[in-house]
Design a protein around this motif. Structure first.
Motif: not given
Lengths: 372, 856
Positions: A240, A244, A270, A274, B47
């Motif tokens: 993770s 990122r 993630v 993204a 996130v």
């Protein structure tokens, strides 16, 4: 040097033996106060600062670990006011950390302070006045400072060896390093030159490199293959963390490739997020997200990032898919996409959805709350 | 040091405030610059994803996750329970099945957790979400989670202080530094505190969403000081709006607190048995003590067991309980729930530890190798830890829920003779009111000395933990008590060894809720023996010694929870309510189901519905059950069962839906729902104890008696309740008996019984033109090759379960049936008096034939 911070007591004991230090005295009675303000009312700030500085000087002047602990013992025993004593010891610990003092004297003193048992107590703010806790968290501050010393030393060691192109033992020893040392190593890699990292990689090879280190090297030199190898080997937290940073270290095509590969892995969260960041400007990323709405694992994640940027055309497609889909998970993702789109069009589609008599009552009741 | 300079990556913004020294503080992994809080580990940034991962999620990500779980799971209900100061919705989630009853019919208990009351404590909403994720993933596990969702109402309020939480996430790497009015400011011993941005604690009352505006950063209400009954009674809260612990204008003055109280109503509130408010940090439970010492003791035990479990989970974190004083408080939510509802209630401070409470641990961020610069880093858990924390504490919360779901009872006891497989004794507790149970005992035969038996005992909850597919003690708990004895009238236990095994597939309702123990009655034993069942569940709650009085939570302690001496309390004891008769001599042959048992059965108190049983061979039987649903519509079920001794278990009974009458019937549209098992124990050829255990309902039970027997089959000599020959009929071929269905119409069918007097009973399970199940029946006669039912009927007015009233059942003429049956096929003509059915025909094929009734 600390190798692990978890079994702190054992390690401190080892350090005490290693340095020939003696532990802080035990047995002084506890002194409760009704508030932190009450403690500070009895503490003269300037005197505290002066005492802390003098004590630091005395420790620095001592020739041996025993002499340093004697200075600390002496201060502790000779200061009649417990609040004053502990305020000074607490400030001493902070001074060592704030000045990044890497001396042996500092380390000796911090080890001593880490074993100190504070006696000046105040109520814990959440403990309903019954749970008394030290006013000055001297041991925690000292242990934190020891971590910081370990961090700084390891950072300098790594950075120096990378720049000189030799002495790469730290790379082999990485798995055995303490938490702060590992973090410092990675930070140093990130702050060294690409040339230095290339050189180190040639010497070390990739096979035996720790995963996090391999990823750090790959990021530094922008090597997608190595990065994907690290991702494949990484545990969940490391994976993770790596994903990122993809957008930061790789140009869009490589980043998209890495994220697409990662979507098939066990930690897709993630990667989808993204993709969402990239979809604001990248139509390829947007299309990938649209397709992912039908993915049973990550459909809801795609919905969250696609919803806010879905335009009228895309909303029409979603409406049609909502009518056609037989997969409850895809339906959920489509509904959530509409939820995250604030347009009147999305709201109308949701209204139409809940007015459909065949819909599940509980689901309709939930959606109804979104648009009331 | 050059390295230090190179590490100074963060631009520090220093603000000068007139008369003060407020500043924006950057959070960094490490730098030597001023104006920073260096953590020693990467600064967590949320996130934007709903998926659980090794990091923190945005509020939108968490909220999306909650909504997703509710949309996809019919045991998770999403409800807006109020709005924040900023007008945002506050959502709560009820993790439970749709009804408000336990499987036994008792009202469910409720348990509640709250999260995100202090904005900066990001661990809390993650843990709350972890609880929801755990229950969603295991909602149908047939084990603890399913048990809890079917027998309790679990309320999760994941983020109470939504506005504040969003503010912390807007500035994940920035703090606004200032000090409370009560703090000593500007001194080296007491630093200025982070008060807005990432480390905001309070709600956003009169606060804007900018970090750099200087007049509002101290404002807001501490929602955990805003609650009755101890609102504004302590020095731990403040009247000053700038204080970190400002208690607000009045108890529950803040809409977020009102939302919390509203969420409790989902329980409903009067069914609450536990409340947890998740915070960080300190690795401690700040539990509330009230004036009720029993409540306090139960809470201490509960917390100890939860803590023991958590200490065995990854990370091996030991949580300590630090109970507060009786009669005093700070205005926190846990005090509100403890005092209002007299339930276990505590503030759960998630890790890291606080060295002040855990002297053996580094404390704050130093627990993870961090720098613990001023211990505010304790609020900032490293991303590398949150997955472990989320999953571990969600598991520990499950343990707490399980504990507060209540003590176990031995709800069902059965003794089976090993040699015949016949049930010789059965006892079960039925709920008759919210406070009472009655015991139903079927003592079919005495036990015989020297013989081998099986003892089956089912409890009302899973009793053992599942450790890799094996029944085990819960991690961190002592092996639960399990002692079985047969105690004579002289109070001496027989020397009997019980070999206990916990059942998975054969469990009564949930995995490991049932145990099986083989034993041999010693030679020489005779008389009545008390069966002593001394068990505890996997958190070591002992059984209720007297299940006749229902255990509940009343006035801050267990009610109706007796020990072996019948004394009420909170400890429980062995269940000694069952007495078994033992004889020295052989009591004669036991009845076992035989292949001639087929026929129709009914409950004489429920005339208007019935059971059609076909024994197909020595191990297999078929059942058609014609009954009603809860609203009075006809309902029928069918399925095959397994014969063992004097018992037939129909575990896969199907209730077909989706069919329709006539030519529109599409077998592909028929869905076979499985409402639950039906079990029948035969006392003899004519008497049956039947019970059904349908989803979402209390166990139902009926005593059946034979209505018809089948021509050519003789379960025992001289059986014929309806078989007195009336004469005058053509002889009907016995091989007609059996089950038939229409060609291309799998999903419905006919049961035909040729009776000993040559009348023929026909039962047609089908659908009406609207797709509803209907059943049509009648007694006909043979006329040459044909089977004629001149006046087939249907019914209305029945009800499923206890609401059935035979007086309300109406028998309505349906029409005429004519069947022409060969050995394996045939045809059926119908002509209904009801216009929607009209007339028509079907080609039939045989589904079953009865043993001994051969067709040549």
């Amino acid at each position: 040097m600390m190798r692990s911070s978890a079994p702190a007591v054992r390690i401190l004991s080892l350090l005490v033996l290693f340095f020939g230090l003696s532990l802080p005295p035990v047995g002084a009675s506890e002194q409760p106060f009704e508030s932190l303000a009450a403690v500070h009312a009895g503490v003269h700030e300037k005197a505290v600062l002066d005492d802390a500085r003098q004590l630091k000087q005395a420790i620095a002047s001592a020739k041996s670990p025993a002499g340093r602990s004697a200075a600390l013992h002496s201060f502790a025993a000779g200061t009649p006011s417990q609040p004053h004593r502990e305020a000074a010891l607490f400030h001493l610990a902070r001074m060592y950390a704030d000045t990044a003092d890497l001396s042996l004297a500092a380390e000796n003193a911090l080890v001593w302070l880490a074993a100190y048992r504070p006696r000046v107590l105040v109520p814990h703010p959440e403990g309903r006045g019954r749970v008394m806790t030290p006013a000055f968290p001297i041991p925690t501050r000292a242990k934190g400072a020891l971590n910081e010393l370990a961090y700084i030393r390891q950072y300098d060691l790594t950075l120096t060896s990378l720049s000189r192109g030799g002495g790469l033992d730290w790379a082999q020893a990485y798995p055995e390093l303490s938490w702060p040392e590992k973090r410092a190593t990675l930070e140093a890699v990130a702050n060294s030159s690409s040339a230095a990292v290339h050189r180190a990689l040639r010497t070390l090879g990739t096979h035996s490199l720790a995963t996090a280190l391999l990823a750090g090297f790959a990021e530094k030199i922008g090597n997608t293959t190595l990065f994907l190898e690290a991702l494949a080997r990484a545990d969940a937290p490391t994976r993770s963390s790596l994903l990122r940073r993809v957008e930061r270290f790789f140009p869009e095509p490589e980043a998209l490739h890495i994220l697409s590969v990662s979507l098939q892995g066990s930690e897709p969260a993630v990667a989808v997020s993204a993709l969402g960041n990239m979809a604001v400007t990248s139509s390829a990323a947007k299309l990938e997200l649209l397709a992912l709405l039908g993915d049973r694992r990550v459909g809801a994640a795609a919905a969250l990032v696609l919803g806010p940027i879905a335009d009228a055309t895309l909303l029409q497609q979603i409406e049609q898919r909502l009518l056609d889909s037989k997969d409850p998970k895809e339906q959920t993702a489509l509904l959530l996409t509409l939820k995250h789109n604030e347009s009147a069009q999305a709201r109308q589609i949701l209204l139409n959805f809940i007015q459909e008599p065949s819909q599940d009552d509980q689901q309709s009741a939930q959606v109804k709350q979104w648009i009331r | 040091m050059d390295s230090l300079k190179r590490l100074s990556q963060i631009l520090t913004v220093v603000l000068l405030v007139a008369g003060g020294s407020a500043a924006a503080q950057e959070l960094t992994e490490w730098t030597q610059s001023g104006g920073t809080l260096r953590l020693g580990y990467p600064v967590p940034e949320p996130v934007n994803t709903p998926l659980p991962f090794a990091g923190f999620r945005t509020y939108e990500g968490l909220h999306t996750r909650h909504q997703q779980l509710a949309l996809e799971n019919d045991k998770i209900e999403a409800v807006v329970v109020g709005q924040t100061t900023g007008g945002r919705d506050v959502w709560a989630y009820r993790l439970s099945d749709a009804d408000s009853n336990e499987q036994s019919g008792l009202l469910e208990p409720a348990m509640m957790t709250n999260g995100g009351i202090h904005a900066r404590e990001w661990q809390s909403p993650e843990v709350q979400t972890g609880i929801m994720e755990r229950f969603a993933a295991h909602a149908d596990d047939g084990f603890v989670h399913q048990y809890l969702m079917e027998n309790a109402s679990i309320i999760v309020l994941p983020v109470q202080n939504v506005d504040g939480f969003l503010q912390t996430q807007r500035f994940p790497t920035q703090n606004y530094i200032f000090s409370d009015p009560g703090e000593t400011t500007g001194t080296p011993v007491n630093q200025l505190s982070p008060r807005d941005g990432r480390l905001r604690r309070k709600n956003m009352l009169t606060v804007d969403e900018e970090i750099l505006t200087i007049n509002d950063h101290l404002r807001g209400v501490d929602l955990n000081r805003n609650n009755p009954p101890y609102w504004a009674t302590s020095g731990s809260s403040s009247t000053d709006g700038r204080s970190l612990v400002f208690h607000g204008a009045g108890p529950h003055s803040e809409p977020e607190g009102q939302a919390l109280a509203a969420a409790a109503q989902l329980g409903p509130a009067d069914r609450l048995r536990m409340y947890i408010d998740f915070h960080s940090f300190s690795q401690v439970y700040f539990s509330v003590q009230t004036a009720n010492s029993r409540r306090n003791a139960i809470q201490a035990t509960l917390l100890n067991r939860v803590s023991n479990y958590l200490a065995q989970m990854p990370g091996r974190k030991r949580y300590l309980d630090r109970p507060g004083p009786v009669g005093r408080g700070i205005g926190s939510t846990d005090e509100y729930f403890a005092e209002t509802f007299q339930i276990p209630s505590w503030t759960w401070e998630i890790e890291p530890s606080d060295n002040r409470i855990h002297p053996d641990l580094p404390g704050c961020g130093a627990d993870y190798g961090g720098f613990a610069v001023n211990c505010h880093d304790g609020f900032i858990l490293p991303e590398s830890e949150i997955q472990r924390v989320r999953e571990g504490i969600a598991g520990a919360a499950m343990v707490a829920y399980y504990h507060q779901s209540g003590p176990p009872i031995a709800s069902w006891v059965r003794v089976v003779a090993v040699d015949t497989g016949a049930v010789v004794f059965e006892s079960q507790w039925d709920v008759v009111s919210q406070t009472q149970r009655e015991r139903r005992v079927n003592a079919l035969r005495p036990l015989q000395a020297g013989q081998d038996y099986e003892l089956w005992v089912a409890f009302n909850k899973p009793m053992r933990w599942d450790q890799g597919g094996e029944a085990a003690a819960l991690p961190g708990q002592a092996n639960p008590r399990q002692l079985i004895q047969l105690i004579g009238s002289d109070a001496v236990a027989l020397d009997v060894s019980f070999d206990v095994q916990w059942l998975d597939a054969q469990s009564r309702r949930y995995r490991y809720d049932t145990m099986l123990a083989g034993f041999t009655v010693p030679q020489g034993a005779a008389g009545n023996y008390t069966l002593s069942l001394d068990f505890a569940d996997f958190v070591n709650l002992r059984t209720d010694s007297d299940p006749a009085t229902v255990v509940d939570w009343v006035g801050g302690a267990w009610s109706g929870y007796e020990n072996q001496n019948g004394l009420l309390g909170d400890a429980g004891g062995p269940d000694r309510t069952v007495t078994l008769e033992v004889v020295a001599d052989d009591p004669g042959d036991a009845f076992v189901v035989n292949t001639a048992l087929s026929g129709s059965f009914f409950d004489p108190s429920r005339s208007g519905e019935g059971f059609f049983i076909e024994v197909l061979n020595e191990t297999q039987a078929l059942l058609f059950w014609s009954t009603y649903d809860e609203l009075g519509a006809q309902r029928w079920l069918f399925g095959d069962g397994v014969i063992r001794g004097n018992e037939i278990s129909f575990d896969n009974l199907a209730q077909p839906t989706g069919g329709t009458f006539g030519s529109a019937f599409d077998p592909g549209s028929v869905v076979r729902e499985r409402p639950g098992p039906v079990n029948m124990v035969f006392v003899d050829c004519n008497t049956v104890y039947m019970q059904h255990d349908f989803d979402g309902r209390a166990i139902g039970r009926q005593d059946l008696t034979r209505l018809t027997s089948v021509k050519g089959l003789n379960c025992e000599s001289a059986i014929s309740r309806s078989g007195a020959a009336k004469g005058g009929f053509d002889a009907a071929p016995s091989h007609w008996s059996g089950t038939w269905y229409g060609v291309g119409r799998s999903g419905e069918g006919f049961t035909i019984e040729v009776l000993p007097d040559d009348r023929v009973f026909v039962h047609w399970a089908t659908f009406d033109t609207n797709g509803n199940q209907i059943w049509i029946f009648g007694v006909g006669r043979a006329e040459g090759e044909a089977l004629i039912v001149e006046d087939a009927k249907t019914t209305s007015g029945g009800r499923f379960g206890d609401d059935f009233d035979p007086e309300l059942v109406q028998r309505l003429s349906w029409g005429r049936l004519e069947l022409r049956l060969n050995c394996e096929d045939g045809e059926m003509l119908y002509e209904s008096v009801l216009p929607e059915f009209g007339q028509g025909q079907q080609s039939l094929v045989r589904l079953t034939a009865l043993p001994g009734l051969t067709c040549s």
